[in-house]
Design a protein around this motif. Structure first.
Motif, PDB file in Angstrom:
ATOM      1  N   ALA A  72       0.835  -1.207   0.000  1.00  0.00           N
ATOM      2  CA  ALA A  72       0.000   0.000   0.000  1.00  0.00           C
ATOM      3  C   ALA A  72       0.870   1.257   0.000  1.00  0.00           C
ATOM      4  O   ALA A  72       0.575   2.219  -0.712  1.00  0.00           O
ATOM      5  CB  ALA A  72      -0.923  -0.008   1.217  1.00  0.00           C
ATOM      6  N   ALA A  73       1.943   1.242   0.779  1.00  0.00           N
ATOM      7  CA  ALA A  73       2.850   2.389   0.813  1.00  0.00           C
ATOM      8  C   ALA A  73       3.516   2.591  -0.547  1.00  0.00           C
ATOM      9  O   ALA A  73       3.669   3.724  -1.015  1.00  0.00           O
ATOM     10  CB  ALA A  73       3.910   2.194   1.899  1.00  0.00           C
ATOM     11  N   ARG A  74       3.888   1.485  -1.182  1.00  0.00           N
ATOM     12  CA  ARG A  74       4.517   1.561  -2.513  1.00  0.00           C
ATOM     13  C   ARG A  74       3.527   2.143  -3.525  1.00  0.00           C
ATOM     14  O   ARG A  74       3.881   3.018  -4.315  1.00  0.00           O
ATOM     15  CB  ARG A  74       4.969   0.172  -2.947  1.00  0.00           C
ATOM     16  CG  ARG A  74       5.830   0.159  -4.170  1.00  0.00           C
ATOM     17  CD  ARG A  74       6.360  -1.241  -4.501  1.00  0.00           C
ATOM     18  NE  ARG A  74       7.110  -1.820  -3.402  1.00  0.00           N
ATOM     19  CZ  ARG A  74       6.721  -2.897  -2.690  1.00  0.00           C
ATOM     20  NH1 ARG A  74       5.611  -3.512  -2.980  1.00  0.00           N
ATOM     21  NH2 ARG A  74       7.461  -3.349  -1.706  1.00  0.00           N
ATOM     22  N   ALA A  75       2.291   1.684  -3.474  1.00  0.00           N
ATOM     23  CA  ALA A  75       1.266   2.188  -4.401  1.00  0.00           C
ATOM     24  C   ALA A  75       1.019   3.675  -4.169  1.00  0.00           C
ATOM     25  O   ALA A  75       0.851   4.446  -5.127  1.00  0.00           O
ATOM     26  CB  ALA A  75      -0.027   1.396  -4.237  1.00  0.00           C
ATOM     27  N   GLN A  76       1.000   4.096  -2.922  1.00  0.00           N
ATOM     28  CA  GLN A  76       0.790   5.514  -2.610  1.00  0.00           C
ATOM     29  C   GLN A  76       1.953   6.353  -3.127  1.00  0.00           C
ATOM     30  O   GLN A  76       1.751   7.443  -3.671  1.00  0.00           O
ATOM     31  CB  GLN A  76       0.619   5.712  -1.113  1.00  0.00           C
ATOM     32  CG  GLN A  76       0.303   7.151  -0.743  1.00  0.00           C
ATOM     33  CD  GLN A  76       0.054   7.318   0.742  1.00  0.00           C
ATOM     34  OE1 GLN A  76       0.205   6.391   1.521  1.00  0.00           O
ATOM     35  NE2 GLN A  76      -0.332   8.513   1.134  1.00  0.00           N
ATOM     36  N   ALA A  77       3.172   5.857  -2.983  1.00  0.00           N
ATOM     37  CA  ALA A  77       4.342   6.593  -3.473  1.00  0.00           C
ATOM     38  C   ALA A  77       4.296   6.731  -4.991  1.00  0.00           C
ATOM     39  O   ALA A  77       4.614   7.794  -5.538  1.00  0.00           O
ATOM     40  CB  ALA A  77       5.619   5.888  -3.040  1.00  0.00           C
ATOM     41  N   ILE A  78       3.887   5.668  -5.680  1.00  0.00           N
ATOM     42  CA  ILE A  78       3.781   5.715  -7.136  1.00  0.00           C
ATOM     43  C   ILE A  78       2.726   6.728  -7.558  1.00  0.00           C
ATOM     44  O   ILE A  78       2.943   7.528  -8.476  1.00  0.00           O
ATOM     45  CB  ILE A  78       3.476   4.312  -7.698  1.00  0.00           C
ATOM     46  CG1 ILE A  78       4.696   3.404  -7.511  1.00  0.00           C
ATOM     47  CG2 ILE A  78       3.067   4.375  -9.164  1.00  0.00           C
ATOM     48  CD1 ILE A  78       4.414   1.934  -7.752  1.00  0.00           C
ATOM     49  N   ALA A  79       1.589   6.716  -6.878  1.00  0.00           N
ATOM     50  CA  ALA A  79       0.517   7.663  -7.207  1.00  0.00           C
ATOM     51  C   ALA A  79       0.959   9.100  -6.949  1.00  0.00           C
ATOM     52  O   ALA A  79       0.672   9.997  -7.756  1.00  0.00           O
ATOM     53  CB  ALA A  79      -0.735   7.335  -6.397  1.00  0.00           C
ATOM     54  N   THR A  80       1.665   9.331  -5.855  1.00  0.00           N
ATOM     55  CA  THR A  80       2.149  10.675  -5.541  1.00  0.00           C
ATOM     56  C   THR A  80       3.134  11.154  -6.605  1.00  0.00           C
ATOM     57  O   THR A  80       3.077  12.311  -7.051  1.00  0.00           O
ATOM     58  CB  THR A  80       2.814  10.684  -4.154  1.00  0.00           C
ATOM     59  OG1 THR A  80       1.848  10.278  -3.182  1.00  0.00           O
ATOM     60  CG2 THR A  80       3.342  12.054  -3.796  1.00  0.00           C
ATOM     61  N   ALA A  81       4.020  10.267  -7.031  1.00  0.00           N
ATOM     62  CA  ALA A  81       4.978  10.632  -8.072  1.00  0.00           C
ATOM     63  C   ALA A  81       4.266  10.945  -9.389  1.00  0.00           C
ATOM     64  O   ALA A  81       4.653  11.880 -10.104  1.00  0.00           O
ATOM     65  CB  ALA A  81       5.987   9.503  -8.274  1.00  0.00           C
ATOM     66  N   ALA A  82       3.214  10.199  -9.705  1.00  0.00           N
ATOM     67  CA  ALA A  82       2.462  10.444 -10.940  1.00  0.00           C
ATOM     68  C   ALA A  82       1.789  11.811 -10.904  1.00  0.00           C
ATOM     69  O   ALA A  82       1.786  12.542 -11.905  1.00  0.00           O
ATOM     70  CB  ALA A  82       1.426   9.342 -11.161  1.00  0.00           C
ATOM     71  N   VAL A  83       1.234  12.166  -9.764  1.00  0.00           N
ATOM     72  CA  VAL A  83       0.597  13.483  -9.630  1.00  0.00           C
ATOM     73  C   VAL A  83       1.648  14.583  -9.759  1.00  0.00           C
ATOM     74  O   VAL A  83       1.424  15.590 -10.433  1.00  0.00           O
ATOM     75  CB  VAL A  83      -0.166  13.592  -8.290  1.00  0.00           C
ATOM     76  CG1 VAL A  83      -0.604  15.016  -8.019  1.00  0.00           C
ATOM     77  CG2 VAL A  83      -1.364  12.652  -8.291  1.00  0.00           C
ATOM     78  N   ALA A  84       2.798  14.382  -9.141  1.00  0.00           N
ATOM     79  CA  ALA A  84       3.870  15.387  -9.233  1.00  0.00           C
ATOM     80  C   ALA A  84       4.317  15.561 -10.682  1.00  0.00           C
ATOM     81  O   ALA A  84       4.519  16.692 -11.145  1.00  0.00           O
ATOM     82  CB  ALA A  84       5.049  14.975  -8.357  1.00  0.00           C
TER      83      ALA A  84
END
Length: 67
Positions: free
Chosen positions: A35-47
């Motif tokens: 879940a933490a990995r998925a959240q980091a990926i999503a945050t990077a995509a938004v950035a």
């Protein structure tokens, strides 16, 4: 829940507890890490999307577009 389902859940909880005592990763640890990995990926995509939008707007300004 049935008695069997309750018993299976208790066995799984006991296995997780023993794994934690022995310093092993549990299914809960893996789920949290995923879940933490998925959240980091999503945050990077938004950035990246924000940076791309900024580049687009900057490019429009240099070409005499809207300000």
């Amino acid at each position: 829940m049935s008695h069997r389902t309750d018993a299976e859940a208790s066995v799984l909880a006991a296995r997780d507890t023993l794994a934690e005592i022995h310093g092993q990763r549990t299914t809960t640890d893996i789920t949290i890490a995923n879940a933490a990995r998925a959240q980091a990926i999503a945050t990077a995509a938004v950035a990246q999307a924000i940076l791309a939008l900024n580049d687009t707007l900057t490019g429009m300004r240099f070409q005499g577009g809207p300000r």
